[in-house]
Scaffold this active site. Structure first.
Site, PDB file in Angstrom:
ATOM      1  N   ARG A  90       0.635  -1.315   0.047  1.00 43.88           N
ATOM      2  CA  ARG A  90      -0.278  -0.022   0.025  1.00 43.88           C
ATOM      3  C   ARG A  90       1.072   1.567   0.104  1.00 43.88           C
ATOM      4  NH1 ARG A  90      -5.161  -0.717   3.604  1.00 43.88           N
ATOM      5  NH2 ARG A  90      -6.152  -3.130   2.803  1.00 43.88           N
ATOM      6  N   ARG A 124     -21.306  -2.946   5.413  1.00 44.88           N
ATOM      7  CA  ARG A 124     -21.253  -4.019   5.466  1.00 44.88           C
ATOM      8  C   ARG A 124     -21.551  -4.714   6.870  1.00 44.88           C
ATOM      9  NH1 ARG A 124     -14.599  -4.017   4.053  1.00 44.88           N
ATOM     10  NH2 ARG A 124     -14.133  -2.890   5.396  1.00 44.88           N
ATOM     11  N   ARG A 163      -9.356   6.637   5.523  1.00 41.82           N
ATOM     12  CA  ARG A 163      -9.314   5.388   5.086  1.00 41.82           C
ATOM     13  C   ARG A 163      -8.557   6.622   3.627  1.00 41.82           C
ATOM     14  NH1 ARG A 163     -12.897   1.302   6.796  1.00 41.82           N
ATOM     15  NH2 ARG A 163     -11.855   0.162   5.326  1.00 41.82           N
TER      16      ARG A 163
HETATM   17  P1  AP5 Z   1      -7.982  -3.943   4.758  1.00 40.89           P
HETATM   18  O1  AP5 Z   1      -8.947  -4.799   5.858  1.00 40.89           O
HETATM   19  O2  AP5 Z   1      -7.736  -4.328   4.203  1.00 40.89           O
HETATM   20  O3  AP5 Z   1      -9.349  -3.040   4.603  1.00 40.89           O
HETATM   21  P2  AP5 Z   1      -8.797  -1.912   3.301  1.00 40.89           P
HETATM   22  O4  AP5 Z   1      -7.759  -1.538   2.256  1.00 40.89           O
HETATM   23  O5  AP5 Z   1      -9.878  -0.993   3.421  1.00 40.89           O
HETATM   24  O6  AP5 Z   1      -9.948  -2.582   2.220  1.00 40.89           O
HETATM   25  P3  AP5 Z   1     -11.269  -3.124   3.093  1.00 40.89           P
HETATM   26  O7  AP5 Z   1     -11.471  -4.461   3.276  1.00 40.89           O
HETATM   27  O8  AP5 Z   1     -11.978  -2.209   3.811  1.00 40.89           O
HETATM   28  O9  AP5 Z   1     -12.264  -3.296   1.573  1.00 40.89           O
HETATM   29  P4  AP5 Z   1     -12.206  -4.627   0.321  1.00 40.89           P
HETATM   30  O10 AP5 Z   1     -12.004  -4.090  -0.756  1.00 40.89           O
HETATM   31  O11 AP5 Z   1     -12.128  -5.668   0.653  1.00 40.89           O
HETATM   32  O12 AP5 Z   1     -13.933  -4.542   0.549  1.00 40.89           O
HETATM   33  P5  AP5 Z   1     -14.819  -5.825   0.431  1.00 40.89           P
HETATM   34  O13 AP5 Z   1     -15.191  -6.572  -0.709  1.00 40.89           O
HETATM   35  O14 AP5 Z   1     -14.767  -6.010   1.773  1.00 40.89           O
HETATM   36  O15 AP5 Z   1      -6.919  -2.833   5.752  1.00 40.89           O
HETATM   37  C1  AP5 Z   1      -7.645  -2.471   7.455  1.00 40.89           C
HETATM   38  C2  AP5 Z   1      -6.549  -1.418   7.987  1.00 40.89           C
HETATM   39  O16 AP5 Z   1      -5.464  -1.942   8.232  1.00 40.89           O
HETATM   40  C3  AP5 Z   1      -6.295  -0.128   7.052  1.00 40.89           C
HETATM   41  O17 AP5 Z   1      -7.187   0.962   7.355  1.00 40.89           O
HETATM   42  C4  AP5 Z   1      -4.875   0.006   7.946  1.00 40.89           C
HETATM   43  O18 AP5 Z   1      -4.883   0.514   8.726  1.00 40.89           O
HETATM   44  C5  AP5 Z   1      -3.929  -1.599   7.547  1.00 40.89           C
HETATM   45  N1  AP5 Z   1      -3.491  -2.464   6.828  1.00 40.89           N
HETATM   46  C6  AP5 Z   1      -4.308  -3.307   6.018  1.00 40.89           C
HETATM   47  N2  AP5 Z   1      -3.053  -3.575   5.276  1.00 40.89           N
HETATM   48  C7  AP5 Z   1      -2.189  -2.706   5.134  1.00 40.89           C
HETATM   49  C8  AP5 Z   1      -0.818  -2.398   4.647  1.00 40.89           C
HETATM   50  N3  AP5 Z   1      -0.669  -3.236   3.410  1.00 40.89           N
HETATM   51  N4  AP5 Z   1       0.131  -0.880   5.092  1.00 40.89           N
HETATM   52  C9  AP5 Z   1      -0.415  -0.416   6.411  1.00 40.89           C
HETATM   53  N5  AP5 Z   1      -1.620  -0.531   6.903  1.00 40.89           N
HETATM   54  C10 AP5 Z   1      -1.955  -1.545   5.945  1.00 40.89           C
HETATM   55  O19 AP5 Z   1     -15.786  -4.868   0.171  1.00 40.89           O
HETATM   56  C11 AP5 Z   1     -16.471  -3.587   1.051  1.00 40.89           C
HETATM   57  C12 AP5 Z   1     -17.949  -3.709   0.620  1.00 40.89           C
HETATM   58  O20 AP5 Z   1     -19.309  -3.845  -0.331  1.00 40.89           O
HETATM   59  C13 AP5 Z   1     -18.681  -5.220   1.494  1.00 40.89           C
HETATM   60  O21 AP5 Z   1     -20.418  -5.311   2.152  1.00 40.89           O
HETATM   61  C14 AP5 Z   1     -19.538  -6.165   0.066  1.00 40.89           C
HETATM   62  O22 AP5 Z   1     -20.356  -6.869   0.392  1.00 40.89           O
HETATM   63  C15 AP5 Z   1     -19.685  -4.920  -1.049  1.00 40.89           C
HETATM   64  N6  AP5 Z   1     -19.115  -4.373  -2.094  1.00 40.89           N
HETATM   65  C16 AP5 Z   1     -18.164  -5.744  -2.759  1.00 40.89           C
HETATM   66  N7  AP5 Z   1     -18.439  -5.350  -3.611  1.00 40.89           N
HETATM   67  C17 AP5 Z   1     -19.728  -4.495  -4.219  1.00 40.89           C
HETATM   68  C18 AP5 Z   1     -19.685  -4.557  -5.311  1.00 40.89           C
HETATM   69  N8  AP5 Z   1     -19.565  -4.733  -7.075  1.00 40.89           N
HETATM   70  N9  AP5 Z   1     -21.257  -3.753  -5.377  1.00 40.89           N
HETATM   71  C19 AP5 Z   1     -21.345  -3.434  -4.857  1.00 40.89           C
HETATM   72  N10 AP5 Z   1     -21.510  -3.852  -3.389  1.00 40.89           N
HETATM   73  C20 AP5 Z   1     -19.609  -4.707  -3.555  1.00 40.89           C
END
Ligand code: AP5
Length: 212
Positions: A90, A124, A163
Site C-alpha cells: 500500500r 458492510r 482511510r
Molecule cells: P483492510 O482490511 O485491508 O481494509 P481496506 O483496504 O480498507 O479494504 P476493505 O477490507 O475495507 O475493503 P475491500 O476492498 O476488501 O472491500 P470488501 O470486499 O469488503 O485494512 C484495514 C486497516 O489495516 C487499514 O486501514 C490499515 O490501518 C491496516 N492495513 C492493512 N494492510 C495494510 C498495509 N499493507 N499497510 C499499512 N496498513 C495496512 O467490500 C466492501 C463492501 O462492499 C462489502 O459490504 C461488500 O459486500 C460490498 N461490495 C463489494 N463489491 C461490491 C460491488 N461490486 N457492488 C456492490 N457492493 C459491493
C-alpha cells in the site's frame, strides 16, 4: 501464472469480496494484511497492540511492521508459487521491498469512485463464523445468520474518510508505479459483484493464455 498476484484498490473496492473466487481460479492462497492485523488485535499480541490505534484512526500501519509480516508469510511452503496479496503493498516502500523478495505477475486494480465507497463500507457486515463478507443492501446475509453478522470497528463514515485520504496520498501512486512495470490490470469495480468477478476472471484467463 508464476509469482504473486496483488489485489489493489481503495477501501471497500471489493478486494476481499473477489479474493476467494480469484484464489480458486489461480490456486494461490489469499493473504489479507487487514485480516492478519485484525487477528493480531483480537489476540492482543504485541503486533496487535501496535497496529490497533492506526487501524481505528483509519491510518496505515507503519511500513516496517507490515513488511516484516509479509516477508515471513512469503517463506511458508504454500507461498512457493506465489500468493494472492489482498491489501499489500500500500506504499511505494512496501512495493519496493516486495520487489526484492518476490515477483509480481499482475496487479488487479479494482477501480471504484469515492462516492460509492462510503455506502459500501458503512453497509458492510461480516459473518464471524465463516469470515464471509455481506452488504445490508447489495449482498444481504441469509436470514438464518442475520443475527450473528457484525460490523467492523473501522467501518464508520468518519474513519472511511481518513482511510480514503490515506489511500489517495499513499496508495494510489502505486498504480503508476506498477503501470510503468507493465503489470497493472485495470478492472471496472463500479458494477455488480458477479460482473466484477467475471471481468477479473476473463482478464486473468486472457493473460494466462487460456480461453476466457
Ligand atoms: P483492510 O482490511 O485491508 O481494509 P481496506 O483496504 O480498507 O479494504 P476493505 O477490507 O475495507 O475493503 P475491500 O476492498 O476488501 O472491500 P470488501 O470486499 O469488503 O485494512 C484495514 C486497516 O489495516 C487499514 O486501514 C490499515 O490501518 C491496516 N492495513 C492493512 N494492510 C495494510 C498495509 N499493507 N499497510 C499499512 N496498513 C495496512 O467490500 C466492501 C463492501 O462492499 C462489502 O459490504 C461488500 O459486500 C460490498 N461490495 C463489494 N463489491 C461490491 C460491488 N461490486 N457492488 C456492490 N457492493 C459491493
Amino acid at each position: 501464472m508464476n509469482g504473486s498476484i496483488v489485489l489493489f484498490g481503495p477501501p471497500g473496492a471489493g478486494k476481499g469480496t473477489q479474493a476467494s473466487r480469484m484464489s480458486k481460479l489461480t490456486g494461490k492462497p489469499q493473504v489479507s494484511t487487514g485480516d492478519m492485523l485484525r487477528a493480531a488485535v483480537a489476540a492482543d499480541t504485541n503486533l496487535g497492540r501496535e497496529a490497533k490505534g492506526y487501524m481505528e484512526a483509519g491510518l496505515l500501519v507503519p511500513d516496517e511492521v507490515i513488511i516484516g509480516l509479509i516477508s515471513e508469510r512469503l517463506q511458508q511452503p504454500d507461498a512457493e508459487s506465489g500468493l494472492l496479496l489482498d491489501g499489500y503493498p500500500r506504499t511505494i516502500i512496501q512495493a519496493e521491498s516486495l520487489d526484492e523478495i518476490e515477483s509480481v505477475s499482475v496487479v488487479v486494480s479494482i477501480e471504484v469512485p469515492d462516492d460509492a465507497i462510503v455506502q459500501r463500507i458503512v453497509g458492510r457486515r461480516m459473518d464471524p463464523e465463516t469470515g464471509k463478507i455481506y452488504h445490508i443492501e447489495f449482498n444481504p446475509p441469509p436470514a438464518e445468520i442475520a443475527d450473528r453478522v457484525v460490523q467492523r470497528k473501522d467501518d464508520n463514515e468518519e474513519t472511511v474518510r481518513s482511510r480514503l485520504l490515506a489511500y489517495h496520498e499513499q496508495t494510489a501512486p502505486l498504480a503508476n508505479w506498477y503501470g510503468e512495470r507493465g503489470v497493472l490490470l485495470r478492472i471496472n469495480g463500479n458494477q455488480g459483484i458477479e460482473e466484477v468477478g467475471d471481468s477479473i476472471e476473463s482478464a486473468l484467463l486472457e493473460l494466462s493464455g487460456k480461453d476466457a
